[in-house]
Write an enzyme that holds these catalytic residues in place. Sequence first.
Site, PDB file in Angstrom:
ATOM      1  N   PRO A 257       0.938  -0.554  -0.160  1.00 39.27           N
ATOM      2  CA  PRO A 257      -0.078  -0.382  -0.093  1.00 39.27           C
ATOM      3  C   PRO A 257       1.080   1.364   0.015  1.00 39.27           C
ATOM      4  CG  PRO A 257       0.289  -0.759   2.145  1.00 39.27           C
ATOM      5  CD  PRO A 257       0.837  -1.619   1.293  1.00 39.27           C
TER       6      PRO A 257
ATOM      7  N   SER B 125      -4.181   1.370  -0.463  1.00 37.63           N
ATOM      8  CA  SER B 125      -3.902   2.326   1.039  1.00 37.63           C
ATOM      9  C   SER B 125      -5.264   3.034   1.584  1.00 37.63           C
ATOM     10  CB  SER B 125      -2.942   3.491   0.526  1.00 37.63           C
ATOM     11  OG  SER B 125      -3.135   4.276   1.922  1.00 37.63           O
TER      12      SER B 125
ATOM     13  N   GLN C  66      -6.016  -1.874   3.433  1.00 44.56           N
ATOM     14  CA  GLN C  66      -5.008  -1.294   3.863  1.00 44.56           C
ATOM     15  C   GLN C  66      -5.743   0.041   5.097  1.00 44.56           C
ATOM     16  OE1 GLN C  66      -3.033   2.170   3.676  1.00 44.56           O
ATOM     17  NE2 GLN C  66      -2.912   1.651   6.547  1.00 44.56           N
TER      18      GLN C  66
ATOM     19  N   TYR D 273      -5.449   2.425   8.803  1.00 51.36           N
ATOM     20  CA  TYR D 273      -4.812   2.628  10.699  1.00 51.36           C
ATOM     21  C   TYR D 273      -5.954   3.316  11.506  1.00 51.36           C
ATOM     22  CZ  TYR D 273      -0.037   4.296   7.932  1.00 51.36           C
ATOM     23  OH  TYR D 273       0.490   3.628   7.418  1.00 51.36           O
TER      24      TYR D 273
ATOM     25  N   THR E 175      -2.189  -1.892   9.439  1.00 55.12           N
ATOM     26  CA  THR E 175      -0.603  -1.301   9.629  1.00 55.12           C
ATOM     27  C   THR E 175      -0.405  -0.532  11.068  1.00 55.12           C
ATOM     28  OG1 THR E 175      -0.376   0.079   7.068  1.00 55.12           O
ATOM     29  CG2 THR E 175       1.180   0.454   8.908  1.00 55.12           C
TER      30      THR E 175
ATOM     31  N   LYS F 219       0.607  -5.661   9.858  1.00 58.10           N
ATOM     32  CA  LYS F 219       1.436  -4.721   8.672  1.00 58.10           C
ATOM     33  C   LYS F 219       2.439  -3.459   9.559  1.00 58.10           C
ATOM     34  CE  LYS F 219       2.823  -2.282   4.851  1.00 58.10           C
ATOM     35  NZ  LYS F 219       3.077  -0.587   4.966  1.00 58.10           N
TER      36      LYS F 219
ATOM     37  N   SER G 138       7.752  -5.249   8.534  1.00 58.81           N
ATOM     38  CA  SER G 138       8.085  -4.254   8.007  1.00 58.81           C
ATOM     39  C   SER G 138       8.635  -3.019   8.776  1.00 58.81           C
ATOM     40  CB  SER G 138       6.859  -3.336   7.457  1.00 58.81           C
ATOM     41  OG  SER G 138       6.746  -2.701   6.624  1.00 58.81           O
TER      42      SER G 138
ATOM     43  N   HIS H  44       8.258   0.085   7.213  1.00 59.51           N
ATOM     44  CA  HIS H  44       7.365   1.011   6.357  1.00 59.51           C
ATOM     45  C   HIS H  44       8.361   1.742   5.407  1.00 59.51           C
ATOM     46  CE1 HIS H  44       3.617   3.331   6.986  1.00 59.51           C
ATOM     47  NE2 HIS H  44       3.866   4.042   5.982  1.00 59.51           N
TER      48      HIS H  44
ATOM     49  N   ARG I 288      10.150   4.626   6.919  1.00 58.05           N
ATOM     50  CA  ARG I 288       9.493   6.168   6.362  1.00 58.05           C
ATOM     51  C   ARG I 288       9.166   6.183   7.919  1.00 58.05           C
ATOM     52  NH1 ARG I 288       8.430   7.670   1.116  1.00 58.05           N
ATOM     53  NH2 ARG I 288       6.256   8.577   1.483  1.00 58.05           N
TER      54      ARG I 288
ATOM     55  N   GLY J 191      10.446  -3.830   2.432  1.00 56.69           N
ATOM     56  CA  GLY J 191      11.703  -2.800   2.377  1.00 56.69           C
ATOM     57  C   GLY J 191      12.805  -3.170   2.407  1.00 56.69           C
ATOM     58  N   GLY J 192      13.223  -2.767   0.756  1.00 53.34           N
ATOM     59  CA  GLY J 192      14.065  -2.662   0.152  1.00 53.34           C
ATOM     60  C   GLY J 192      14.453  -3.874  -1.234  1.00 53.34           C
ATOM     61  N   ILE J 193      13.640  -4.571  -1.270  1.00 53.13           N
ATOM     62  CA  ILE J 193      13.471  -5.505  -2.147  1.00 53.13           C
ATOM     63  C   ILE J 193      13.387  -4.746  -3.533  1.00 53.13           C
ATOM     64  CG2 ILE J 193      11.994  -8.000  -3.119  1.00 53.13           C
ATOM     65  CD1 ILE J 193      11.338  -8.567  -0.036  1.00 53.13           C
TER      66      ILE J 193
ATOM     67  N   ARG K  65       8.508   1.468  -3.621  1.00 50.88           N
ATOM     68  CA  ARG K  65       8.892   1.999  -4.109  1.00 50.88           C
ATOM     69  C   ARG K  65       8.698   1.422  -5.936  1.00 50.88           C
ATOM     70  NH1 ARG K  65      11.418   3.161   1.023  1.00 50.88           N
ATOM     71  NH2 ARG K  65      11.384   5.192   1.993  1.00 50.88           N
TER      72      ARG K  65
HETATM   73  C1  LIG Z   1       4.629   6.895  -0.871  1.00 50.16           C
HETATM   74  C2  LIG Z   1       4.232   5.538   0.272  1.00 50.16           C
HETATM   75  C3  LIG Z   1       3.533   5.776   0.643  1.00 50.16           C
HETATM   76  C4  LIG Z   1       3.425   5.104   1.603  1.00 50.16           C
HETATM   77  N1  LIG Z   1       2.066   4.606   2.370  1.00 50.16           N
HETATM   78  C5  LIG Z   1       1.707   4.122   3.200  1.00 50.16           C
HETATM   79  C6  LIG Z   1       0.545   3.661   3.465  1.00 50.16           C
HETATM   80  O1  LIG Z   1      -0.252   4.387   3.387  1.00 50.16           O
HETATM   81  N2  LIG Z   1      -0.324   2.575   4.109  1.00 50.16           N
HETATM   82  C7  LIG Z   1       1.081   1.888   4.605  1.00 50.16           C
HETATM   83  O2  LIG Z   1       0.522   0.780   5.729  1.00 50.16           O
HETATM   84  N3  LIG Z   1       2.323   1.530   4.491  1.00 50.16           N
HETATM   85  C8  LIG Z   1       3.004   2.758   3.730  1.00 50.16           C
HETATM   86  N4  LIG Z   1       3.883   2.979   2.759  1.00 50.16           N
HETATM   87  C9  LIG Z   1       4.952   1.774   2.535  1.00 50.16           C
HETATM   88  C10 LIG Z   1       4.710   0.643   2.008  1.00 50.16           C
HETATM   89  O3  LIG Z   1       3.500   0.002   2.348  1.00 50.16           O
HETATM   90  C11 LIG Z   1       6.010  -0.700   2.387  1.00 50.16           C
HETATM   91  O4  LIG Z   1       6.058  -1.067   3.467  1.00 50.16           O
HETATM   92  C12 LIG Z   1       7.134   0.400   1.888  1.00 50.16           C
HETATM   93  O5  LIG Z   1       7.230   1.044   0.680  1.00 50.16           O
HETATM   94  C13 LIG Z   1       7.950  -1.435   1.218  1.00 50.16           C
HETATM   95  O6  LIG Z   1       9.546  -0.565   1.433  1.00 50.16           O
HETATM   96  P1  LIG Z   1      10.135  -0.633  -0.676  1.00 50.16           P
HETATM   97  O7  LIG Z   1       9.555   1.218  -0.961  1.00 50.16           O
HETATM   98  O8  LIG Z   1      11.672   0.199  -0.039  1.00 50.16           O
HETATM   99  O9  LIG Z   1       9.655  -1.257  -1.171  1.00 50.16           O
HETATM  100  C14 LIG Z   1       4.951   3.675   2.164  1.00 50.16           C
HETATM  101  C15 LIG Z   1       5.402   3.563   1.678  1.00 50.16           C
HETATM  102  C16 LIG Z   1       5.661   4.860   0.546  1.00 50.16           C
HETATM  103  C17 LIG Z   1       7.054   4.974  -0.340  1.00 50.16           C
END
Ligand SMILES: Cc1cc2nc3c(=O)[nH]c(=O)nc-3n(C[C@H](O)[C@H](O)[C@H](O)COP(=O)(O)O)c2cc1C
Length: 366
Positions: free
Chosen positions: A84, A113, A135, A137, A163, A232, A254, A256, A259, A288-290, A311
Amino acid sequence: MTDAPPPSLPFDLDGFERSAALNLDPATFAYLANGSGSNTTRDANRSAWDAWALRPHVLRDVSRIDTATTVLGAPVDLPVLVAPTAMQRMAWTDGELAMARATAAARTVLVTSMAASYSVEEVAAVAPDGTRWAQLYLLRDAGRTRALAERARDAGYAAIVLTVDGAAVPYGRRRLADGLTLAQPFSFPNMLLPGEPLDTPLTSLVNDFDPATTGADIERLASWSGLPVVVKGVLRGDDALHAVDHGAAAVVVSNHGGRTHDGCVATAVALAEVADAVAGRVEVYVDGGIRAGIDVARALALGARAVLVGRPTLWGLAVDGTPGVVAVLDALREELVRVMAFCGAPTLADLSRDLVEPATREHPRP
Ligand SMILES: Cc1cc2nc3c(=O)[nH]c(=O)nc-3n(C[C@H](O)[C@H](O)[C@H](O)COP(=O)(O)O)c2cc1C
């Protein structure tokens, strides 16, 4: 099922990221790309996968490779789900709709999301045959969370993804947006209560997570929605067990994408502890980072049922909408096929723990 020889086009997901950076304005790209703080956790997520070296088997029949599996009982063609991510219209005009078409075409799961720029109903309508999870909160305004859980159920979503890594967010974020100002008006249709107009100002709610969220809320969400609840944002074995004891149907290891808070354990480090603690009681996913098929194979060897990518799917979207995301998912599948062949693992079930070891293991004495 793929017959040998698999396609061997070199593919560079980092190239997609560079192209996305050219297509987006700098503040938007920074918002999507950044982690919090100094990006230490975001970057550690990537390098921690590289710290697992493969110990491949040889003399195994790999004339056919099968990347199909199931997640929560739903069949998928590859063990790579779409994570998401909020406000995908920042990356592409029809954001989540383009993402939903791509995910369905690749035959995997889309996680929509709570902060999506399209409603859960609109996302469902463009790819009705796709498997979708919603997804959310727990917001302080719990009625909005409950309304979304019920809408997701009614729109055919197969699971709720709760999450749980947002507890520090109400206490303030450190450097994420880098000067981003949202294009106005930016609406959040999944946070609306029935009857509220689309232009209701909800931006303040986007981060208004309930810091009192606990295990009992997993049960509350399950009873509101009647759906399995995937938790998550877990990084420890004891927390994973706690979530399972409160009815979690699966957990996602995760942070996130680095972030929420910087300086936290990388997911490739945390995964094995969580998988071992859960010991098969529920499915474990990781994100994360895959960034490559080899990372997917490493994650499955360490105990994940599937991975999520965040991403990279946004870069695919920013480069070419639906075909861009399909290209990213296809590339990950093709690379995974190659790695499985290299490891002597014709099915995902053959990706066992003994296929990886810490890359820094000292050389044995001669
Ligand atoms: C721009 C952006 C917005 C995101 N928004 C959400 C979100 O709304 N809800 C959530 O659970 N995770 C959110 N995430 C986290 C992602 O679900 C995920 O955990 C994370 O991007 C995985 O890492 P990766 O970007 O390295 O693959 C967000 C990530 C990014 C990059």
